[in-house]
Design a protein around this motif. Structure first.
Motif, short mmCIF file in Angstrom:
data_model
loop_
_atom_site.label_atom_id
_atom_site.label_comp_id
_atom_site.label_asym_id
_atom_site.label_seq_id
_atom_site.Cartn_x
_atom_site.Cartn_y
_atom_site.Cartn_z
N ASP A 36 38.05 32.85 34.76
CA ASP A 36 38.42 34.23 35.07
C ASP A 36 39.00 34.29 36.47
O ASP A 36 38.66 33.51 37.35
CB ASP A 36 37.19 35.14 34.99
N LEU A 37 39.89 35.26 36.69
CA LEU A 37 40.49 35.41 38.01
C LEU A 37 39.55 36.09 38.99
O LEU A 37 39.79 36.06 40.18
CB LEU A 37 41.80 36.19 37.91
N ALA A 38 38.50 36.69 38.52
CA ALA A 38 37.47 37.32 39.36
C ALA A 38 38.06 38.36 40.31
O ALA A 38 37.76 38.38 41.49
CB ALA A 38 36.69 36.26 40.14
N LEU A 39 38.91 39.21 39.78
CA LEU A 39 39.45 40.31 40.58
C LEU A 39 38.53 41.51 40.44
O LEU A 39 37.94 41.73 39.38
CB LEU A 39 40.86 40.67 40.11
N PRO A 40 38.40 42.29 41.50
CA PRO A 40 37.49 43.45 41.43
C PRO A 40 38.03 44.51 40.47
O PRO A 40 39.23 44.75 40.40
CB PRO A 40 37.47 43.97 42.86
N THR A 41 37.13 45.12 39.74
CA THR A 41 37.53 46.20 38.83
C THR A 41 37.08 47.56 39.34
O THR A 41 37.56 48.58 38.85
CB THR A 41 36.90 45.97 37.44
N ILE A 45 42.65 46.12 44.82
CA ILE A 45 42.75 44.71 45.21
C ILE A 45 43.21 44.64 46.65
O ILE A 45 44.18 45.28 47.04
CB ILE A 45 43.74 43.98 44.30
N GLY A 46 42.51 43.86 47.45
CA GLY A 46 42.86 43.71 48.85
C GLY A 46 43.45 42.35 49.15
O GLY A 46 43.59 41.49 48.28
N ALA A 47 43.79 42.14 50.41
CA ALA A 47 44.41 40.89 50.84
C ALA A 47 43.47 39.71 50.62
O ALA A 47 43.90 38.63 50.17
CB ALA A 47 44.81 40.98 52.31
N ALA A 48 42.20 39.88 50.88
CA ALA A 48 41.24 38.79 50.70
C ALA A 48 41.12 38.41 49.22
O ALA A 48 40.95 37.24 48.89
CB ALA A 48 39.87 39.18 51.25
N ALA A 52 42.04 34.67 47.45
CA ALA A 52 41.02 33.92 46.71
C ALA A 52 41.44 33.62 45.27
O ALA A 52 40.80 32.82 44.61
CB ALA A 52 39.72 34.71 46.71
N VAL A 53 42.52 34.22 44.77
CA VAL A 53 42.93 34.02 43.38
C VAL A 53 43.45 32.61 43.18
O VAL A 53 44.23 32.11 43.97
CB VAL A 53 44.01 35.05 42.97
N ARG A 54 42.99 31.97 42.11
CA ARG A 54 43.50 30.66 41.70
C ARG A 54 43.79 30.73 40.22
O ARG A 54 42.93 31.14 39.43
CB ARG A 54 42.49 29.54 41.99
N PHE A 55 44.98 30.34 39.83
CA PHE A 55 45.39 30.39 38.43
C PHE A 55 45.04 29.08 37.74
O PHE A 55 45.10 28.02 38.34
CB PHE A 55 46.89 30.64 38.33
N PRO A 56 44.71 29.14 36.45
CA PRO A 56 44.42 27.90 35.71
C PRO A 56 45.70 27.10 35.49
O PRO A 56 46.80 27.66 35.45
CB PRO A 56 43.85 28.40 34.39
N ASP A 68 51.22 30.23 44.92
CA ASP A 68 50.44 30.32 46.16
C ASP A 68 51.24 30.95 47.29
O ASP A 68 50.72 31.74 48.07
CB ASP A 68 49.96 28.92 46.58
N ALA A 69 52.53 30.62 47.38
CA ALA A 69 53.37 31.20 48.43
C ALA A 69 53.52 32.71 48.24
O ALA A 69 53.46 33.48 49.21
CB ALA A 69 54.75 30.53 48.44
N LEU A 70 53.72 33.15 47.00
CA LEU A 70 53.85 34.58 46.74
C LEU A 70 52.55 35.31 47.04
O LEU A 70 52.56 36.38 47.66
CB LEU A 70 54.26 34.83 45.29
N LEU A 71 51.42 34.75 46.63
CA LEU A 71 50.14 35.40 46.91
C LEU A 71 49.87 35.47 48.40
O LEU A 71 49.35 36.48 48.89
CB LEU A 71 49.00 34.66 46.20
N ALA A 72 50.22 34.43 49.14
CA ALA A 72 50.04 34.46 50.59
C ALA A 72 50.91 35.54 51.23
O ALA A 72 50.46 36.27 52.13
CB ALA A 72 50.36 33.10 51.19
N ARG A 73 52.15 35.66 50.76
CA ARG A 73 53.04 36.70 51.31
C ARG A 73 52.50 38.09 50.99
O ARG A 73 52.48 38.98 51.84
CB ARG A 73 54.43 36.53 50.74
N LEU A 74 52.07 38.31 49.75
CA LEU A 74 51.53 39.63 49.38
C LEU A 74 50.27 39.96 50.18
O LEU A 74 50.08 41.10 50.61
CB LEU A 74 51.22 39.67 47.88
N ALA A 75 49.41 38.98 50.39
CA ALA A 75 48.20 39.21 51.17
C ALA A 75 48.54 39.58 52.61
O ALA A 75 47.94 40.48 53.19
CB ALA A 75 47.32 37.97 51.13
#
Length: 92
Positions: A36-41, A45-48, A52-56, A68-75
């Motif tokens: 699971d991506l374990a995102l808050p429901t 969704i915040g920068a942290a 912390a998201v990791r895709f399978p 990873d680069a896109l997630l870092a930029r969005l964060a």
């Protein structure tokens, strides 16, 4: 001896037919082995959360470095308060 092999083949075919018809019991439900991506429901969704998201892994998927680069930029943009509007995302 040939009769013995013929009887064994017939018994094996009968066993396969019984299992195929569902009389041998059903298969258990499929188990989803992806993490699971374990995102808050319960909150936004915040920068942290993005950091912390990791895709399978998948055979045919995206390159991990691009995701990873896109997630870092969005964060970083969320942390700085420079979030893009929905119109900017439509053009991307």
């Amino acid at each position: 001896m040939m009769w013995l092999f013929a009887v064994l083949v017939v018994l094996a075919m009968a066993g396969v037919a019984l299992v195929a018809s569902g009389r041998g019991g059903s298969m258990p439900p499929a188990h989803d082995d992806r993490p699971d991506l374990a995102l808050p429901t319960d909150r936004a969704i915040g920068a942290a959360d993005l950091r912390a998201v990791r895709f399978p892994l998948a055979v045919r998927g995206y390159r991990m470095s691009d995701v990873d680069a896109l997630l870092a930029r969005l964060a970083t943009e969320l942390e700085d308060g420079r979030g893009t509007s929905s119109g900017d995302l439509d053009r991307a």
